[in-house]
Motif scaffolding. Structure first.
Motif, PDB file in Angstrom:
ATOM      1  N   LEU A 171       0.819  -1.215   0.000  1.00  0.00           N
ATOM      2  CA  LEU A 171       0.000   0.000   0.000  1.00  0.00           C
ATOM      3  C   LEU A 171       0.853   1.267   0.000  1.00  0.00           C
ATOM      4  O   LEU A 171       0.313   2.383  -0.007  1.00  0.00           O
ATOM      5  N   ASN A 172       2.181   1.080   0.010  1.00  0.00           N
ATOM      6  CA  ASN A 172       3.100   2.217   0.082  1.00  0.00           C
ATOM      7  C   ASN A 172       2.814   3.086   1.311  1.00  0.00           C
ATOM      8  O   ASN A 172       2.844   4.321   1.254  1.00  0.00           O
ATOM      9  N   GLU A 173       2.506   2.404   2.417  1.00  0.00           N
ATOM     10  CA  GLU A 173       2.267   3.097   3.673  1.00  0.00           C
ATOM     11  C   GLU A 173       3.428   2.841   4.639  1.00  0.00           C
ATOM     12  O   GLU A 173       4.119   1.830   4.546  1.00  0.00           O
ATOM     13  N   GLU A 174       3.587   3.763   5.578  1.00  0.00           N
ATOM     14  CA  GLU A 174       4.618   3.586   6.596  1.00  0.00           C
ATOM     15  C   GLU A 174       4.173   2.511   7.580  1.00  0.00           C
ATOM     16  O   GLU A 174       3.009   2.475   7.990  1.00  0.00           O
ATOM     17  N   TYR A 175       5.087   1.617   7.898  1.00  0.00           N
ATOM     18  CA  TYR A 175       4.768   0.547   8.854  1.00  0.00           C
ATOM     19  C   TYR A 175       4.899   1.108  10.264  1.00  0.00           C
ATOM     20  O   TYR A 175       5.993   1.292  10.790  1.00  0.00           O
ATOM     21  N   THR A 176       3.779   1.379  10.884  1.00  0.00           N
ATOM     22  CA  THR A 176       3.749   1.957  12.227  1.00  0.00           C
ATOM     23  C   THR A 176       3.001   1.028  13.170  1.00  0.00           C
ATOM     24  O   THR A 176       2.352   0.071  12.743  1.00  0.00           O
ATOM     25  N   ASP A 177       3.074   1.337  14.457  1.00  0.00           N
ATOM     26  CA  ASP A 177       2.316   0.554  15.433  1.00  0.00           C
ATOM     27  C   ASP A 177       0.813   0.651  15.147  1.00  0.00           C
ATOM     28  O   ASP A 177       0.066  -0.315  15.330  1.00  0.00           O
ATOM     29  N   SER A 178       0.385   1.827  14.716  1.00  0.00           N
ATOM     30  CA  SER A 178      -1.035   2.019  14.406  1.00  0.00           C
ATOM     31  C   SER A 178      -1.468   1.136  13.243  1.00  0.00           C
ATOM     32  O   SER A 178      -2.533   0.501  13.296  1.00  0.00           O
ATOM     33  N   PHE A 179      -0.611   1.072  12.198  1.00  0.00           N
ATOM     34  CA  PHE A 179      -0.950   0.236  11.047  1.00  0.00           C
ATOM     35  C   PHE A 179      -0.939  -1.238  11.450  1.00  0.00           C
ATOM     36  O   PHE A 179      -1.827  -2.005  11.051  1.00  0.00           O
ATOM     37  N   ARG A 180       0.052  -1.625  12.240  1.00  0.00           N
ATOM     38  CA  ARG A 180       0.123  -3.017  12.703  1.00  0.00           C
ATOM     39  C   ARG A 180      -1.116  -3.375  13.511  1.00  0.00           C
ATOM     40  O   ARG A 180      -1.685  -4.461  13.356  1.00  0.00           O
ATOM     41  N   SER A 181      -1.574  -2.469  14.375  1.00  0.00           N
ATOM     42  CA  SER A 181      -2.785  -2.713  15.176  1.00  0.00           C
ATOM     43  C   SER A 181      -4.008  -2.867  14.275  1.00  0.00           C
ATOM     44  O   SER A 181      -4.894  -3.685  14.557  1.00  0.00           O
ATOM     45  N   LYS A 182      -4.052  -2.083  13.203  1.00  0.00           N
ATOM     46  CA  LYS A 182      -5.171  -2.181  12.258  1.00  0.00           C
ATOM     47  C   LYS A 182      -5.204  -3.566  11.615  1.00  0.00           C
ATOM     48  O   LYS A 182      -6.268  -4.176  11.461  1.00  0.00           O
ATOM     49  N   VAL A 183      -4.025  -4.075  11.249  1.00  0.00           N
ATOM     50  CA  VAL A 183      -3.955  -5.407  10.631  1.00  0.00           C
ATOM     51  C   VAL A 183      -4.364  -6.477  11.638  1.00  0.00           C
ATOM     52  O   VAL A 183      -5.126  -7.393  11.321  1.00  0.00           O
ATOM     53  N   ILE A 184      -3.852  -6.368  12.861  1.00  0.00           N
ATOM     54  CA  ILE A 184      -4.204  -7.345  13.904  1.00  0.00           C
ATOM     55  C   ILE A 184      -5.714  -7.370  14.121  1.00  0.00           C
ATOM     56  O   ILE A 184      -6.335  -8.436  14.229  1.00  0.00           O
ATOM     57  N   TYR A 185      -6.322  -6.195  14.171  1.00  0.00           N
ATOM     58  CA  TYR A 185      -7.762  -6.087  14.385  1.00  0.00           C
ATOM     59  C   TYR A 185      -8.530  -6.798  13.269  1.00  0.00           C
ATOM     60  O   TYR A 185      -9.475  -7.566  13.515  1.00  0.00           O
ATOM     61  N   ASN A 186      -8.113  -6.573  12.022  1.00  0.00           N
ATOM     62  CA  ASN A 186      -8.810  -7.186  10.895  1.00  0.00           C
ATOM     63  C   ASN A 186      -8.560  -8.691  10.808  1.00  0.00           C
ATOM     64  O   ASN A 186      -9.451  -9.450  10.431  1.00  0.00           O
ATOM     65  N   VAL A 187      -7.346  -9.121  11.173  1.00  0.00           N
ATOM     66  CA  VAL A 187      -7.060 -10.556  11.204  1.00  0.00           C
ATOM     67  C   VAL A 187      -7.928 -11.237  12.259  1.00  0.00           C
ATOM     68  O   VAL A 187      -8.451 -12.334  12.033  1.00  0.00           O
ATOM     69  N   ASP A 188      -8.091 -10.594  13.400  1.00  0.00           N
ATOM     70  CA  ASP A 188      -8.952 -11.146  14.451  1.00  0.00           C
ATOM     71  C   ASP A 188     -10.398 -11.268  13.954  1.00  0.00           C
ATOM     72  O   ASP A 188     -11.084 -12.263  14.229  1.00  0.00           O
ATOM     73  N   ARG A 189     -10.873 -10.259  13.239  1.00  0.00           N
ATOM     74  CA  ARG A 189     -12.243 -10.301  12.709  1.00  0.00           C
ATOM     75  C   ARG A 189     -12.421 -11.420  11.680  1.00  0.00           C
ATOM     76  O   ARG A 189     -13.497 -11.985  11.546  1.00  0.00           O
ATOM     77  N   LEU A 190     -11.343 -11.728  10.972  1.00  0.00           N
ATOM     78  CA  LEU A 190     -11.406 -12.767   9.939  1.00  0.00           C
ATOM     79  C   LEU A 190     -11.038 -14.144  10.470  1.00  0.00           C
ATOM     80  O   LEU A 190     -11.130 -15.134   9.750  1.00  0.00           O
ATOM     81  N   GLY A 191     -10.621 -14.227  11.726  1.00  0.00           N
ATOM     82  CA  GLY A 191     -10.122 -15.467  12.298  1.00  0.00           C
ATOM     83  C   GLY A 191     -11.203 -16.404  12.798  1.00  0.00           C
ATOM     84  O   GLY A 191     -12.398 -16.192  12.561  1.00  0.00           O
TER      85      GLY A 191
END
Length: 324
Positions: A265-285
Motif C-alpha cells: 500500500l506504500n504506507e509507513e509501517y507503524t504501530d497504528s498500522f500493525r494494530s489495524k492489521v491485527i484487528y482485521n485478522v482477528d475479525r477474519l479469524g
C-alpha cells in the motif's frame, strides 16, 4: 425472468416436472453435465441432459444451454463455477437495453434458481454454499437467489430389486428343469445358470449394502470435507488481507503480514498500522468470520487462509478491486 441452474445426474422428473406443475416462468436453463465416472454413467447422464434440453425448450419455451463440469468430486472447482454462474446470471439483464440507449429502462430483474436434487453431493453442497455466500455479499439481491429441492414420488431402486427377484425365481425354475427341455426350447442351459448366479449375487449385495458399494478414493483421501460458508460480508481492508494471504500462502506472524501489506500500500509501517492489521485478522479469524487460521508458533501466530478463506479468494480472484 428466471434462470434455472441444473446440475444433471441420473434424475429426469425432479429436474423439470415441478417447474411444469407449479407453472414456473422459466426463460433460461443451464444444464451442467459431469464428465467423471464410468463410461456407462457418463453416457447415461448425457442422455438425460439431451432429453432435458429438448423438453425445457419444447415444454417451457426456455433457452437451454449445456455445459460441462470437469470433475464432480472437486468441491473447490464446483464452488468457483457456481459463484461465477450465479453472479453472471444475476447481472445478465441488470442494465439498459442492449441497443446501446442509456436512457432505456432496465430490463426486468432476473431470478436465479439452483436445483440441488441431482449430481454427486459435493456439487450440490458447493452450489448451495456459493448461493448463500452471494446472498450475504449482495444483500439487495438476496430475494433473487433461490436454492431448491424436490422429493421424488417414488424411488425406482426397490421396484427394480423386486423385479430382479421375480426374474431370479423364474431363472431358478428354469435351471431346475431338464437341459433337454431347455435345449428343445432354444435356450442355452449354461446361459440360464450364469444369469441365475449373477442375479442372485447382485441381489445379495443389494440386500446387504443398499444401492452403493464401497468408498471411492478421491485424490489422497476417501473423505471430501465440505467447508461451512461465513454468513458475514467482507469489508474492503479485510479483502486486501485475504488476497495478500492468498498470494503469499502463509506468514510466520501477523507482524510479517502487516509489513507486507504496508509495502504493497506504500504506507509507513507503524504501530497504528500493525494494530489495524491485527484487528482485521482477528475479525477474519476463527472467532470471527472464519476465513483465516492462526496457529501458535513460539511467541507469534502463523497466519494462513482457512479452507473457506481459500474458496473466497478463488471465487473473487478476477474481481476489480479498489481497496483503501
Amino acid at each position: 425472468m428466471q434462470t434455472h441452474i441444473v446440475p444433471v445426474g441420473f434424475d429426469y422428473d425432479r429436474m423439470i416436472a415441478p417447474l411444469i406443475r407449479d407453472q414456473f416462468d422459466v426463460d433460461r436453463v443451464i444444464l451442467l453435465e459431469g464428465t467423471v465416472g464410468s463410461e456407462g454413467n457418463v453416457e447415461y447422464s448425457r442422455n438425460i441432459a439431451r432429453k432435458l434440453e429438448q423438453d425445457f425448450q419444447n415444454l417451457l419455451g426456455a433457452k437451454t444451454v449445456r455445459e460441462k463440469l470437469t470433475d464432480v468430486y472437486d468441491y473447490d472447482a464446483a464452488f468457483e463455477r457456481a459463484y461465477d454462474l450465479i453472479n453472471a446470471e444475476l447481472d445478465r439483464d441488470g442494465g439498459p437495453a442492449e441497443d446501446g440507449d442509456d436512457s432505456a429502462a432496465p430490463a426486468e430483474e432476473r431470478e436465479v434458481w439452483v436445483n440441488l436434487c441431482s449430481m454427486p453431493r459435493p456439487v450440490s453442497f458447493a452450489f448451495a454454499t456459493a448461493a448463500h455466500s452471494i446472498m450475504v455479499e449482495r444483500q439487495a439481491d438476496r430475494d433473487r437467489i433461490h436454492t431448491y429441492y424436490t422429493a421424488p414420488e417414488k424411488y425406482l431402486e426397490t421396484e427394480l430389486a423386486e423385479e430382479l427377484r421375480a426374474t431370479r425365481d423364474l431363472l431358478r425354475d428354469l435351471d431346475a428343469g431338464s437341459d433337454e427341455g431347455l435345449a428343445e426350447a432354444g435356450v442355452d442351459p449354461d446361459r440360464v445358470s450364469d444369469r441365475l448366479a449373477s442375479t442372485t449375487d447382485l441381489l445379495a449385495e443389494f440386500d446387504e449394502r443398499g444401492t452403493t458399494i464401497g468408498a471411492k478414493r478421491i485424490g489422497d483421501s476417501h473423505v471430501i470435507e465440505l467447508p461451512v460458508a461465513s454468513f458475514q460480508n467482507v469489508k474492503p481492508f479485510e479483502e486486501l488481507v485475504l488476497f495478500t494471504l492468498g498470494e503469499h500462502g502463509e506468514f510466520e506472524s501477523v507482524s510479517e503480514l502487516a509489513e507486507t501489506l504496508a509495502d504493497e500500500l506504500n504506507e509507513e509501517y507503524t504501530d497504528s498500522f500493525r494494530s489495524k492489521v491485527i484487528y482485521n485478522v482477528d475479525r477474519l479469524g476463527p472467532g470471527g468470520k472464519g476465513y483465516i487460521e492462526r496457529e501458535e508458533h513460539g511467541k507469534s501466530y502463523r497466519t494462513s487462509l482457512s479452507r473457506i478463506g481459500r474458496l473466497w479468494v478463488r471465487a473473487h480472484a478476477d474481481d476489480d478491486r479498489d481497496i483503501a
